[in-house]
Design a protein around this motif. Structure first.
Motif: not given
Length: 469
Positions: A56, A60, A113, A115, A167
């Protein structure tokens, strides 16, 4: 069932040691296996969490197309990695509490990030995979490379954790993380070591048990020896405190028994001996009387009393008399005793065997054989003697021509003052000491006297003595 169980204490202790060893080994292996499985599971969750963070962090800031290119570049058969618009883990409900907690950890850790969701599931192992990359192991492969390839194959065939993280733009990152393979607790490499350790433990246990039980075996032998010879030497008071205390108690018991028996023997001998003085005076006074029926009856009674006193003295002084054991030619001894009886035949083929030597007290052994022969002649009219030698034992067989003894009374006749003839006539009933003295003498020499009824009639007496070394 009881016959299958051990009959000795050392075997019981050894079985307990072996059983305890097996139980402890199995329990240890079970505990180690369970702890390894738990530890591997924790490591697998940590590795998935760490890999998710790395991927990630790497992707990202990328566009959806760049993420797909990156994923295709990192993809391999063992560590699958894809980026798509749909999650690989379709269910939003975790399979167990550990995975649910891990999903919360991933969302919380990766939220910076962008998520917004994380899903994890467990997948069973795929049996299609073999050696990674289709690599064939050859003889030229080194030990380290062989171990690495084997470990890679184990990872490829192990269970997997599949994760899907979303994401902020709605794209899903899907990847798999193989579980750490749990190797066997016992392998062909470790089994010989386990077997060696178990064998050493058993051998050391046997050696220790023999060392620990040796004094007990020695005391058992000493107690059995005391049963046949009260004058046997005392056992050594050495070893552990418990062994020394037991040996000291056995020696003290032997001394007290010997003193007790000797006191009674001396008392009986003294009483029988002191009877001779008044009996002698009575006989002298009897000689002064005129010949009559009463005089002859009294003389006969006095003779019986003197014979009884002599038999009691012989019985009482058997253990008291100090006589050294010597090497005795048993054939010559039996032959000389047989020559002293008219109704005794010594059955042999004329060739005198050599080597019939035994260790015993000469006078006592002669009394033993004489008593047995006298008993056969008295109650069986005639006696037939034969000698044989086998397996380190000399056997004298005496067979008479009498009525024999009832089977239930064969052992009773060895008791002191036991007479099967219930008459008061000493010539027919005896005093009941001959067989007792004979058996005591035989046992003192390491032998035995046994009685049995001969199939052809009469009583058969067997005297067994060990050959001299």
């Amino acid at each position: 069932m009881r016959r299958l169980l051990p009959q000795t204490l050392p075997v019981w202790v050894l079985l307990i040691v072996i059983a305890g060893l097996l139980i402890s080994q199995v329990a240890t292996l079970y505990i180690v296996s369970r702890d390894r499985a738990v530890a591997n599971d924790e490591v697998d969750l940590y590795r998935l969490n760490d890999r998710a963070y790395s991927l990630v962090q790497l992707m990202h800031d990328d566009t959806p197309e760049q993420r797909k290119l990156t994923a295709s570049g990192l993809f391999n058969a063992t560590y699958a990695l894809t980026v798509s618009d749909t999650p690989a883990v379709t269910s939003s409900i975790a399979g167990d509490d550990e995975l649910a907690e891990l999903e919360d950890i991933l969302v919380g850790r990766l939220s910076k990030f962008g998520i917004t969701d994380a899903r994890v599931r467990r997948d069973p192992a795929s049996q299609a995979a073999n050696a990674p990359g289709g690599v064939v192991l050859t003889k030229d492969v080194g030990a380290v490379e062989r171990d690495l390839l084997g470990l890679a194959a184990s990872f490829a065939q192990s269970d997997k954790l599949t994760a899907s993280v979303r994401f902020a733009d709605g794209q899903w990152l899907n990847f798999t993380e193989p579980n750490t393979p749990v190797g066997p607790i016992l392998s062909f490499d470790s089994l010989p070591l386990y077997s060696l350790i178990a064998a050493l433990v058993v051998i050391m246990s046997i050696w220790s048990l023999r060392r620990l039980t040796a004094p007990y075996r020695m005391m058992e032998t000493a107690v059995n020896r005391i049963g046949t010879d009260l004058k046997s030497p005392p056992i050594a008071e050495t070893g552990s405190r418990e062994i020394r205390a037991a040996a000291k108690a056995v020696n003290a018991m032997q001394v007290r028994l010997r003193d007790y028996v000797e006191d009674r023997e001396h008392l009986a001998a003294a009483l029988a001996h002191d009877l001779r003085t008044p009996l002698t005076r009575m006989r002298l006074r009897l000689e002064l009387l005129r010949k009559s029926t009463a005089r002859e009856a009294l003389a006969h009674d006095l003779a019986d009393i003197e014979s009884i006193a002599s038999s009691v003295i012989d019985f009482a002084t058997f253990e008291v008399t100090e006589e050294k054991s010597e090497r005795i030619d048993f054939w010559s001894l039996v032959e000389s005793i047989a020559d002293g009886f008219e109704d005794v035949t010594f059955d042999h083929d004329g060739a005198r065997p050599r080597g019939m030597i035994c260790m015993a007290r000469p006078v006592a052994l002669k009394r033993c054989v004489n008593n047995l022969v006298q008993n056969a002649v008295t109650y069986g009219k005639k006696a037939h003697l034969s000698l044989r030698q086998s397996d380190g034992t000399i056997t004298l067989v005496i067979r008479d021509e009498g009525p024999g003894i009832p089977q239930a009374q064969l052992d009773q006749v060895f008791g002191s003052f036991v007479r099967l003839e219930q008459s008061r006539n000493r010539q027919t009933g005896g005093l009941g000491l001959g067989l007792t003295i004979a058996r005591n003498i035989a046992r003192g020499a390491g032998g035995e006297v046994n009685l049995s009824n001969h199939p052809g009639g009469g009583l058969q007496t067997e005297l067994r003595l060990p050959l001299a070394a």
